[in-house]
Design a protein around this motif. Structure first.
Motif, PDB file in Angstrom:
ATOM      1  N   ASN A  91       0.843  -1.197   0.000  1.00  0.00           N
ATOM      2  CA  ASN A  91       0.000   0.000   0.000  1.00  0.00           C
ATOM      3  C   ASN A  91       0.874   1.240   0.000  1.00  0.00           C
ATOM      4  O   ASN A  91       1.980   1.244   0.548  1.00  0.00           O
ATOM      5  CB  ASN A  91      -0.903   0.037   1.235  1.00  0.00           C
ATOM      6  N   ASN A 110       0.792  -5.084   2.576  1.00  0.00           N
ATOM      7  CA  ASN A 110      -0.660  -4.952   2.471  1.00  0.00           C
ATOM      8  C   ASN A 110      -1.367  -5.231   3.792  1.00  0.00           C
ATOM      9  O   ASN A 110      -2.462  -4.745   4.027  1.00  0.00           O
ATOM     10  CB  ASN A 110      -1.182  -5.903   1.387  1.00  0.00           C
ATOM     11  N   LYS A 283      -3.062   0.416  -3.716  1.00  0.00           N
ATOM     12  CA  LYS A 283      -2.436  -0.903  -3.727  1.00  0.00           C
ATOM     13  C   LYS A 283      -1.516  -1.043  -4.933  1.00  0.00           C
ATOM     14  O   LYS A 283      -1.876  -0.691  -6.056  1.00  0.00           O
ATOM     15  CB  LYS A 283      -3.508  -1.990  -3.761  1.00  0.00           C
TER      16      LYS A 283
END
Length: 292
Positions: A91, A110, A283
């Motif tokens: 991220n 993530n 993302k």
């Protein structure tokens, strides 16, 4: 079929599409992707074609002497078989200064909690961010973009040093939300490796661009930018970086921000543009090189 592509070939995605369709149709295509741009192939590519013709046109060899998929690793500088294991997802994270400082923005795993934040990019068409290397510029290939990343109109996000060696094969895909004060803008994205043993170096491995036009000003929307496919091994201590800007000139014409004008060189029609990157749920992932 013998399909030959280059990591900096603008037609590479088409080559991958042909490979997938040939497999789906029951064929047995061979695929090589090496350190090349379109028509400027690596040493040995011509001999590979000769082996293919000798086998299928003259019947000299029963088998072509390479695997079905053979890929050049951009960092180890060696040929490898395809091994599309699951790769990490990151991220984008920043307190808002990722464009002001190339050290502030980060890429976090993530699984980590990412706060709701935004980064503002101010794109000035009279001093556009230049495009170097990659598959679109007139100097294709790898390039050191360290000095470009220090500009205040480039948002930079970097991982922590890798705790172990990571092999990344696939299509880098960046998902995030944006809004903009103009009805048109561009998102130019670069992926680089920061070697642990080199200072002032950001070796650009892949680039991608998304053009938005005829869109409502200041309306938030989801964006997906797909970059050029890669195969690279990140050693322990290396870092991965994503850089985002509003231009990649002259590889990409300047988006004037107004739908009635063409995207071309800087002109009086080109407006200074503020692009807001909304990082919540952003993302960076890597899609499979070959679609199933």
């Amino acid at each position: 079929l013998l399909l030959i592509g280059g990591w900096w070939d603008p037609h590479l995605k088409g080559i991958l599409d042909i490979f997938a369709k040939a497999k789906k149709a029951g064929g047995d295509p061979k695929l090589l992707i090496g350190p090349a741009t379109h028509l400027q192939w690596w040493e040995g590519a011509q001999r590979t074609q000769l082996h293919f013709f000798d086998s299928h046109l003259k019947g000299k060899d029963k088998e072509i002497h390479f695997p079905q998929i053979n890929l050049w690793n951009l960092t180890t500088k060696s040929w490898e078989l395809s091994d599309q294991n699951k790769t990490p997802t990151w991220n984008l994270c920043s307190e808002g200064l990722a464009a002001t400082s190339h050290l502030e923005g980060s890429l976090v795993p993530n699984s980590d909690l990412v706060a709701d934040s935004e980064v503002n990019l101010v794109h000035d068409p009279w001093r556009p961010v230049p495009a170097i290397g990659g598959h679109l510029s007139d100097t294709p290939g790898e390039a050191n973009r360290f000095n470009i990343d220090t500009r205040s109109d480039v948002a930079v996000f970097t991982t922590a040093p890798m705790s172990k060696e990571i092999r990344i094969e696939g299509i880098p895909t960046l998902n995030l939300h944006t809004k903009c004060d103009r009805e048109g803008f561009d998102l130019f994205v670069a992926l680089s490796i920061i070697p642990s043993d080199k200072k002032n170096t950001a070796t650009q491995l892949s680039t991608g661009v998304l053009r938005i036009s005829n869109f409502d000003k200041n309306r938030q929307a989801a964006r997906e930018i797909r970059l050029q496919p890669i195969l690279a091994t990140f050693k322990e201590g290396d870092r991965l970086r994503i850089s985002i800007s509003g231009s990649g000139w002259p590889a990409i014409g300047i988006n004037p921000g107004q739908s009635q004008y063409l995207c071309e060189g800087p002109s009086p029609h080109c407006l200074v543009t503020t692009i807001t990157l909304l990082l919540l749920n952003s993302k960076l992932k890597f899609e499979s090189l070959i679609s199933s």
